[in-house]
Design a protein around this motif. Sequence first.
Motif, PDB file in Angstrom:
ATOM      1  N   GLY A  91      29.599  -6.826 -51.654  1.00 42.70           N
ATOM      2  CA  GLY A  91      29.205  -7.238 -50.311  1.00 42.70           C
ATOM      3  C   GLY A  91      28.323  -8.473 -50.364  1.00 42.70           C
ATOM      4  O   GLY A  91      27.551  -8.659 -51.310  1.00 42.70           O
ATOM      5  N   HIS A  92      28.462  -9.316 -49.374  1.00 42.56           N
ATOM      6  CA  HIS A  92      27.711 -10.582 -49.374  1.00 42.56           C
ATOM      7  C   HIS A  92      27.600 -11.166 -47.966  1.00 42.56           C
ATOM      8  O   HIS A  92      28.390 -10.839 -47.088  1.00 42.56           O
ATOM      9  CB  HIS A  92      28.411 -11.603 -50.285  1.00 42.56           C
ATOM     10  N   TYR A  93      26.601 -12.023 -47.809  1.00 37.90           N
ATOM     11  CA  TYR A  93      26.563 -12.973 -46.698  1.00 37.90           C
ATOM     12  C   TYR A  93      27.183 -14.266 -47.211  1.00 37.90           C
ATOM     13  O   TYR A  93      27.194 -14.512 -48.432  1.00 37.90           O
ATOM     14  CB  TYR A  93      25.120 -13.278 -46.291  1.00 37.90           C
ATOM     15  N   HIS A  94      27.665 -15.098 -46.320  1.00 39.05           N
ATOM     16  CA  HIS A  94      28.028 -16.455 -46.725  1.00 39.05           C
ATOM     17  C   HIS A  94      26.763 -17.316 -46.676  1.00 39.05           C
ATOM     18  O   HIS A  94      25.947 -17.178 -45.761  1.00 39.05           O
ATOM     19  CB  HIS A  94      29.114 -17.026 -45.815  1.00 39.05           C
ATOM     20  N   VAL A  95      26.592 -18.148 -47.703  1.00 39.76           N
ATOM     21  CA  VAL A  95      25.397 -18.995 -47.780  1.00 39.76           C
ATOM     22  C   VAL A  95      25.333 -19.916 -46.567  1.00 39.76           C
ATOM     23  O   VAL A  95      24.285 -20.073 -45.927  1.00 39.76           O
ATOM     24  CB  VAL A  95      25.407 -19.829 -49.089  1.00 39.76           C
ATOM     25  N   GLY A 100      32.626 -17.968 -40.924  1.00 41.55           N
ATOM     26  CA  GLY A 100      33.240 -16.658 -40.719  1.00 41.55           C
ATOM     27  C   GLY A 100      34.330 -16.418 -41.750  1.00 41.55           C
ATOM     28  O   GLY A 100      34.443 -17.137 -42.750  1.00 41.55           O
ATOM     29  N   GLU A 101      35.130 -15.384 -41.518  1.00 40.66           N
ATOM     30  CA  GLU A 101      36.214 -15.053 -42.451  1.00 40.66           C
ATOM     31  C   GLU A 101      37.204 -14.158 -41.730  1.00 40.66           C
ATOM     32  O   GLU A 101      36.828 -13.468 -40.768  1.00 40.66           O
ATOM     33  CB  GLU A 101      35.639 -14.322 -43.671  1.00 40.66           C
ATOM     34  N   ILE A 102      38.471 -14.175 -42.146  1.00 35.55           N
ATOM     35  CA  ILE A 102      39.389 -13.122 -41.677  1.00 35.55           C
ATOM     36  C   ILE A 102      39.942 -12.371 -42.882  1.00 35.55           C
ATOM     37  O   ILE A 102      40.143 -12.953 -43.951  1.00 35.55           O
ATOM     38  CB  ILE A 102      40.555 -13.644 -40.796  1.00 35.55           C
ATOM     39  N   TYR A 103      40.115 -11.065 -42.701  1.00 33.92           N
ATOM     40  CA  TYR A 103      40.745 -10.210 -43.705  1.00 33.92           C
ATOM     41  C   TYR A 103      42.063  -9.699 -43.113  1.00 33.92           C
ATOM     42  O   TYR A 103      42.071  -9.164 -42.004  1.00 33.92           O
ATOM     43  CB  TYR A 103      39.871  -8.988 -44.022  1.00 33.92           C
ATOM     44  N   ILE A 104      43.132  -9.837 -43.867  1.00 31.20           N
ATOM     45  CA  ILE A 104      44.434  -9.319 -43.453  1.00 31.20           C
ATOM     46  C   ILE A 104      44.782  -8.189 -44.416  1.00 31.20           C
ATOM     47  O   ILE A 104      45.005  -8.425 -45.603  1.00 31.20           O
ATOM     48  CB  ILE A 104      45.510 -10.426 -43.515  1.00 31.20           C
ATOM     49  N   ALA A 139      27.212 -10.075 -42.839  1.00 30.45           N
ATOM     50  CA  ALA A 139      27.525  -9.641 -44.196  1.00 30.45           C
ATOM     51  C   ALA A 139      28.722  -8.695 -44.140  1.00 30.45           C
ATOM     52  O   ALA A 139      28.917  -7.994 -43.144  1.00 30.45           O
ATOM     53  CB  ALA A 139      26.326  -8.910 -44.801  1.00 30.45           C
ATOM     54  N   HIS A 140      29.502  -8.669 -45.222  1.00 28.95           N
ATOM     55  CA  HIS A 140      30.695  -7.828 -45.231  1.00 28.95           C
ATOM     56  C   HIS A 140      30.911  -7.201 -46.599  1.00 28.95           C
ATOM     57  O   HIS A 140      30.731  -7.830 -47.626  1.00 28.95           O
ATOM     58  CB  HIS A 140      31.938  -8.597 -44.785  1.00 28.95           C
ATOM     59  N   ARG A 141      31.281  -5.927 -46.557  1.00 26.99           N
ATOM     60  CA  ARG A 141      31.576  -5.124 -47.755  1.00 26.99           C
ATOM     61  C   ARG A 141      32.804  -4.281 -47.424  1.00 26.99           C
ATOM     62  O   ARG A 141      32.912  -3.771 -46.309  1.00 26.99           O
ATOM     63  CB  ARG A 141      30.395  -4.214 -48.077  1.00 26.99           C
ATOM     64  N   GLY A 161      30.213 -20.452 -49.601  1.00 25.70           N
ATOM     65  CA  GLY A 161      29.246 -19.969 -50.602  1.00 25.70           C
ATOM     66  C   GLY A 161      29.026 -18.467 -50.437  1.00 25.70           C
ATOM     67  O   GLY A 161      29.288 -17.897 -49.371  1.00 25.70           O
ATOM     68  N   HIS A 162      28.559 -17.805 -51.502  1.00 26.69           N
ATOM     69  CA  HIS A 162      28.382 -16.349 -51.470  1.00 26.69           C
ATOM     70  C   HIS A 162      26.959 -15.978 -51.859  1.00 26.69           C
ATOM     71  O   HIS A 162      26.496 -16.325 -52.936  1.00 26.69           O
ATOM     72  CB  HIS A 162      29.391 -15.679 -52.402  1.00 26.69           C
ATOM     73  N   ASP A 163      26.280 -15.286 -50.965  1.00 25.66           N
ATOM     74  CA  ASP A 163      24.912 -14.806 -51.218  1.00 25.66           C
ATOM     75  C   ASP A 163      24.995 -13.296 -51.467  1.00 25.66           C
ATOM     76  O   ASP A 163      25.165 -12.509 -50.536  1.00 25.66           O
ATOM     77  CB  ASP A 163      24.031 -15.119 -49.994  1.00 25.66           C
TER      78      ASP A 163
HETATM   79 ZN    ZN Z   1      33.211 -13.317 -47.615  1.00 26.18          ZN
END
Ligand code: ZN
Length: 197
Positions: A91-95, A100-104, A139-141, A161-163
């Motif tokens: 799991g992470h926040y983007h720096v 944003g992001e999409i998951y398919i 954040a997403h996990r 980036g990934h935090d």
């Molecule tokens: Zn992500």
Amino acid sequence: MRRTYDVPLNILIDLARGTLEEFEEEVVRRASHLRGIFADGVALERVIAAGDPVVYEVRSCTPPEAAGHLAICSSVIHSGRVGLEYHMTKGHYHVNAASGEIYICVRGRGYVLLQDNSGRTEELPLSPGTVSYVPPGWAHRTVNTGDSPLSFIGVYPADAGHDYGTILATGMKRTVMDDGGVPTPVDVSRLGLKQTG
Ligand code: ZN
Ligand code: S6P
């Protein structure tokens, strides 16, 4: 030949597996890479001692990390449990908080757990065909609650980036637990266990 992503191109996905067939990077995360992620640290150490299984694998296409480019990745989370929790990603926040992001989701069952830094949380169920929208700042996990692999494709700004540090330091508020055989999103505090690592 390494792709430079300065001309249009197709990238192949294996739709049966839900994985990128062409990619530049691959990351394999075993249980021992996930200390501090699961609520039940003792159960995690037992899983590591019993063979340290691969929990998830991520393949990434890596265009330049510059504004305007889009990164594409496939994630496969193998089925499994750590205590009452299920296999899940760090799991992470983007720096770059504006990313944003999409998951398919292509295969399997699970949840994407989300939270923002004002304390809001959300859980989105995943099954083949769901497109999950992760707004900037969340954040997403991802959690595999099924008996088979959970696979999904992610698309996000290449300069996101990934935090990982923030989640490692604070944890996520919500998790998914096996409640009498039913995968159930709950507050982590409900598990009442100490993390290790
Ligand atoms: Zn992500
Ligand atoms: C990248 C995207 C996914 C995750 C992957 C593994 O922005 O969200 O590709 O990297 O699912 O999760 P994590 O939290 O270990 O990066």
